[in-house]
Write a protein that holds these residues in place. Sequence first.
Motif, PDB file in Angstrom:
ATOM      1  N   GLN A 105     -21.716  44.895 -43.512  1.00 22.44           N
ATOM      2  CA  GLN A 105     -20.370  44.321 -43.622  1.00 22.44           C
ATOM      3  C   GLN A 105     -19.333  45.423 -43.848  1.00 22.44           C
ATOM      4  O   GLN A 105     -18.267  45.432 -43.212  1.00 22.44           O
ATOM      5  N   GLN A 106     -19.633  46.352 -44.721  1.00 20.87           N
ATOM      6  CA  GLN A 106     -18.713  47.458 -44.988  1.00 20.87           C
ATOM      7  C   GLN A 106     -18.531  48.338 -43.758  1.00 20.87           C
ATOM      8  O   GLN A 106     -17.417  48.789 -43.457  1.00 20.87           O
ATOM      9  N   ALA A 107     -19.610  48.559 -43.018  1.00 24.56           N
ATOM     10  CA  ALA A 107     -19.531  49.387 -41.811  1.00 24.56           C
ATOM     11  C   ALA A 107     -18.666  48.721 -40.741  1.00 24.56           C
ATOM     12  O   ALA A 107     -17.947  49.400 -39.993  1.00 24.56           O
ATOM     13  N   LEU A 108     -18.733  47.398 -40.660  1.00 25.65           N
ATOM     14  CA  LEU A 108     -17.894  46.678 -39.704  1.00 25.65           C
ATOM     15  C   LEU A 108     -16.420  46.847 -40.039  1.00 25.65           C
ATOM     16  O   LEU A 108     -15.591  47.078 -39.151  1.00 25.65           O
ATOM     17  N   MET A 109     -16.089  46.745 -41.318  1.00 24.95           N
ATOM     18  CA  MET A 109     -14.701  46.912 -41.731  1.00 24.95           C
ATOM     19  C   MET A 109     -14.224  48.331 -41.445  1.00 24.95           C
ATOM     20  O   MET A 109     -13.115  48.536 -40.935  1.00 24.95           O
ATOM     21  N   GLU A 110     -15.067  49.301 -41.752  1.00 24.85           N
ATOM     22  CA  GLU A 110     -14.709  50.697 -41.469  1.00 24.85           C
ATOM     23  C   GLU A 110     -14.535  50.926 -39.969  1.00 24.85           C
ATOM     24  O   GLU A 110     -13.615  51.626 -39.533  1.00 24.85           O
ATOM     25  N   GLY A 111     -15.410  50.318 -39.172  1.00 26.32           N
ATOM     26  CA  GLY A 111     -15.318  50.463 -37.726  1.00 26.32           C
ATOM     27  C   GLY A 111     -14.064  49.829 -37.158  1.00 26.32           C
ATOM     28  O   GLY A 111     -13.455  50.356 -36.208  1.00 26.32           O
ATOM     29  N   LEU A 112     -13.661  48.705 -37.716  1.00 27.58           N
ATOM     30  CA  LEU A 112     -12.431  48.060 -37.273  1.00 27.58           C
ATOM     31  C   LEU A 112     -11.222  48.916 -37.623  1.00 27.58           C
ATOM     32  O   LEU A 112     -10.308  49.101 -36.817  1.00 27.58           O
ATOM     33  N   LEU A 113     -11.220  49.463 -38.829  1.00 25.52           N
ATOM     34  CA  LEU A 113     -10.086  50.269 -39.281  1.00 25.52           C
ATOM     35  C   LEU A 113      -9.956  51.587 -38.526  1.00 25.52           C
ATOM     36  O   LEU A 113      -8.842  52.057 -38.296  1.00 25.52           O
ATOM     37  N   THR A 169      -9.312  31.132 -38.551  1.00 31.12           N
ATOM     38  CA  THR A 169      -9.358  32.595 -38.501  1.00 31.12           C
ATOM     39  C   THR A 169      -8.158  33.265 -39.148  1.00 31.12           C
ATOM     40  O   THR A 169      -8.309  34.124 -40.035  1.00 31.12           O
ATOM     41  N   PHE A 170      -6.941  32.914 -38.721  1.00 36.99           N
ATOM     42  CA  PHE A 170      -5.797  33.642 -39.275  1.00 36.99           C
ATOM     43  C   PHE A 170      -5.658  33.440 -40.782  1.00 36.99           C
ATOM     44  O   PHE A 170      -5.531  34.424 -41.525  1.00 36.99           O
ATOM     45  N   PRO A 171      -5.661  32.203 -41.283  1.00 37.89           N
ATOM     46  CA  PRO A 171      -5.516  32.065 -42.740  1.00 37.89           C
ATOM     47  C   PRO A 171      -6.624  32.743 -43.533  1.00 37.89           C
ATOM     48  O   PRO A 171      -6.362  33.322 -44.595  1.00 37.89           O
ATOM     49  N   LEU A 172      -7.865  32.692 -43.035  1.00 37.01           N
ATOM     50  CA  LEU A 172      -8.951  33.352 -43.752  1.00 37.01           C
ATOM     51  C   LEU A 172      -8.737  34.860 -43.820  1.00 37.01           C
ATOM     52  O   LEU A 172      -8.898  35.481 -44.881  1.00 37.01           O
ATOM     53  N   LEU A 173      -8.380  35.460 -42.696  1.00 39.30           N
ATOM     54  CA  LEU A 173      -8.225  36.914 -42.669  1.00 39.30           C
ATOM     55  C   LEU A 173      -6.951  37.356 -43.383  1.00 39.30           C
ATOM     56  O   LEU A 173      -6.938  38.391 -44.064  1.00 39.30           O
ATOM     57  N   TYR A 174      -5.903  36.578 -43.255  1.00 36.55           N
ATOM     58  CA  TYR A 174      -4.676  36.924 -43.969  1.00 36.55           C
ATOM     59  C   TYR A 174      -4.902  36.868 -45.480  1.00 36.55           C
ATOM     60  O   TYR A 174      -4.508  37.774 -46.219  1.00 36.55           O
ATOM     61  N   THR A 175      -5.565  35.817 -45.932  1.00 41.59           N
ATOM     62  CA  THR A 175      -5.787  35.632 -47.368  1.00 41.59           C
ATOM     63  C   THR A 175      -6.723  36.689 -47.939  1.00 41.59           C
ATOM     64  O   THR A 175      -6.469  37.250 -49.012  1.00 41.59           O
ATOM     65  N   ASN A 176      -7.810  36.976 -47.225  1.00 47.93           N
ATOM     66  CA  ASN A 176      -8.873  37.807 -47.790  1.00 47.93           C
ATOM     67  C   ASN A 176      -8.821  39.279 -47.396  1.00 47.93           C
ATOM     68  O   ASN A 176      -9.513  40.096 -48.007  1.00 47.93           O
ATOM     69  N   LEU A 177      -7.990  39.614 -46.404  1.00 49.53           N
ATOM     70  CA  LEU A 177      -7.861  41.016 -46.025  1.00 49.53           C
ATOM     71  C   LEU A 177      -6.448  41.551 -46.206  1.00 49.53           C
ATOM     72  O   LEU A 177      -6.258  42.646 -46.732  1.00 49.53           O
ATOM     73  N   VAL A 178      -5.438  40.788 -45.797  1.00 45.23           N
ATOM     74  CA  VAL A 178      -4.058  41.275 -45.909  1.00 45.23           C
ATOM     75  C   VAL A 178      -3.540  41.138 -47.341  1.00 45.23           C
ATOM     76  O   VAL A 178      -3.044  42.107 -47.923  1.00 45.23           O
ATOM     77  N   ARG A 179      -3.701  39.962 -47.930  1.00 44.25           N
ATOM     78  CA  ARG A 179      -3.170  39.767 -49.285  1.00 44.25           C
ATOM     79  C   ARG A 179      -3.922  40.584 -50.331  1.00 44.25           C
ATOM     80  O   ARG A 179      -3.396  40.847 -51.410  1.00 44.25           O
ATOM     81  N   THR A 180      -5.128  41.001 -50.015  1.00 43.09           N
ATOM     82  CA  THR A 180      -5.878  41.862 -50.930  1.00 43.09           C
ATOM     83  C   THR A 180      -5.565  43.342 -50.720  1.00 43.09           C
ATOM     84  O   THR A 180      -6.060  44.197 -51.468  1.00 43.09           O
ATOM     85  N   GLY A 181      -4.781  43.642 -49.673  1.00 44.51           N
ATOM     86  CA  GLY A 181      -4.395  45.026 -49.413  1.00 44.51           C
ATOM     87  C   GLY A 181      -5.391  45.825 -48.609  1.00 44.51           C
ATOM     88  O   GLY A 181      -5.211  47.031 -48.418  1.00 44.51           O
ATOM     89  N   GLU A 182      -6.422  45.180 -48.102  1.00 41.33           N
ATOM     90  CA  GLU A 182      -7.433  45.917 -47.342  1.00 41.33           C
ATOM     91  C   GLU A 182      -6.924  46.314 -45.961  1.00 41.33           C
ATOM     92  O   GLU A 182      -7.272  47.369 -45.439  1.00 41.33           O
ATOM     93  N   VAL A 183      -6.100  45.455 -45.344  1.00 42.28           N
ATOM     94  CA  VAL A 183      -5.471  45.779 -44.068  1.00 42.28           C
ATOM     95  C   VAL A 183      -4.017  45.339 -44.149  1.00 42.28           C
ATOM     96  O   VAL A 183      -3.619  44.592 -45.047  1.00 42.28           O
ATOM     97  N   THR A 184      -3.217  45.782 -43.192  1.00 37.48           N
ATOM     98  CA  THR A 184      -1.816  45.371 -43.154  1.00 37.48           C
ATOM     99  C   THR A 184      -1.661  44.137 -42.268  1.00 37.48           C
ATOM    100  O   THR A 184      -2.513  43.835 -41.421  1.00 37.48           O
ATOM    101  N   LEU A 185      -0.549  43.447 -42.449  1.00 36.84           N
ATOM    102  CA  LEU A 185      -0.241  42.308 -41.596  1.00 36.84           C
ATOM    103  C   LEU A 185      -0.127  42.745 -40.143  1.00 36.84           C
ATOM    104  O   LEU A 185      -0.597  42.053 -39.231  1.00 36.84           O
TER     105      LEU A 185
END
Length: 428
Positions: free
Chosen positions: A287-295, A331-347
């Motif tokens: 899971q962490q590798a996927l996030m790193e790969g996306l970023l 998809t959008f609300p899940l990713l916005y809530t759990n990735l953008v609002r947590t600061g892991e990715v930008t909007l």
Amino acid sequence: MKVLLRNARRLLEDGELESCDVLVDGGKVLKISSSIEEENLDRTIDCKGNLLTPGFIDVHIHLREPGGEHKETIETGTKAAARGGYTTVCSMPNTNPVPDCEETINSLLDKIEQDASIRVLPYASITKGLKGEELTNIDRISKLEIFAFTDDGVGIQTADTMLQAMRKAAENNKAIVAHCEDNSIIYGGVVHDGDVSNRLNLPGIPSLSESVQIARDVLLAESAGCHYHVCHVSTKESVRVIRDAKRAGIKVTAEVTPHHLLLNEESILHDDANYKMNPPLRSKEDQQALMEGLLDGTIDFIATDHAPHSEEEKAQGILKAPFGIVGLETTFPLLYTNLVRTGEVTLKQLVDWLTIKPATIFQLPYGRLAEGEIADLTLVNLEVETTIDKFTFYSKGKNTPFHNWNVTGIPVLTMYEGEIVYEEDAND
């Protein structure tokens, strides 16, 4: 239809938000300005400061029709997509009949024209009947309105079959899109071969079954000069192979699903088939590798792999139930809530992964909010909080592990080619 969208906010290239009015007419964005005064309008919409983005694009969904209408139809699936903010979706060919010849593809295109509320770009299969043996007539099929070629749901097992397909696809400027899975090392697995398989005493799917086929295919793609796109990447080894292939100049692109970004094998607490998908939820390290790969750009964008099934099918338990979960409406609300609002990715990153990134990679004339562009638009309320309720889904499929999750970032209006195809107040 001439529509003025007032008091919206749009994302600028630097990620900042700018207030704007947007004038739409004839299916195009005519004007974007801080303030627009226009007469003879069919409608004025107060966007109330909500975020206006290009319509979302999903290159990996299952509409099930023809042959699986008890799971989903073109009508229900595209209504679900519109509710989720999507204006372009690409439907996979694991239907009955398979779109593997001119007759079945033309029949599918007619049905899409009749029933779809948004843009549907169908795939054709690489092999006849998705059997992995005889190639379809790629030369002839490429002349039809198909998106790309895939046998999604099954991996192409022989290297020669994949190589010949890639050569033909390259000649016709079409992509080969691959579900990567070596059947010889699946061993009847239904979950990831790791903690969850041991804990629930279920047969496991090794990570190697995915990554070894990607490693084969990137070398074949290099030889064939083909655009090779990897579906639903799930393992750290796969990310490494794709990263190395890109560095070598091979034309490989890849997608990741929301559920592989947000969940891992530890999320499966008991025998619940709403957590059963293929590829399976992997380890926390994957899971962490996927996030790193996306970023870092190794993984290019996000696709849902929306895979609806009936409640009866999913009630059979992990061992017997079919693989797959739905995703278009969450998809959008899940990713916005759990990735953008947590600061892991930008909007800006999230919106790009759902719009301009897939559009650019597959040379689609969509995914942009600019004057003169097609008026595929999504309006999102970033403030209101709600709870995901699968019983309100427009999709026939209710198979989601995200039921009762609290989220923000709700699409409230979707416009396809200048026509409103979803509006929260009018539909809910």
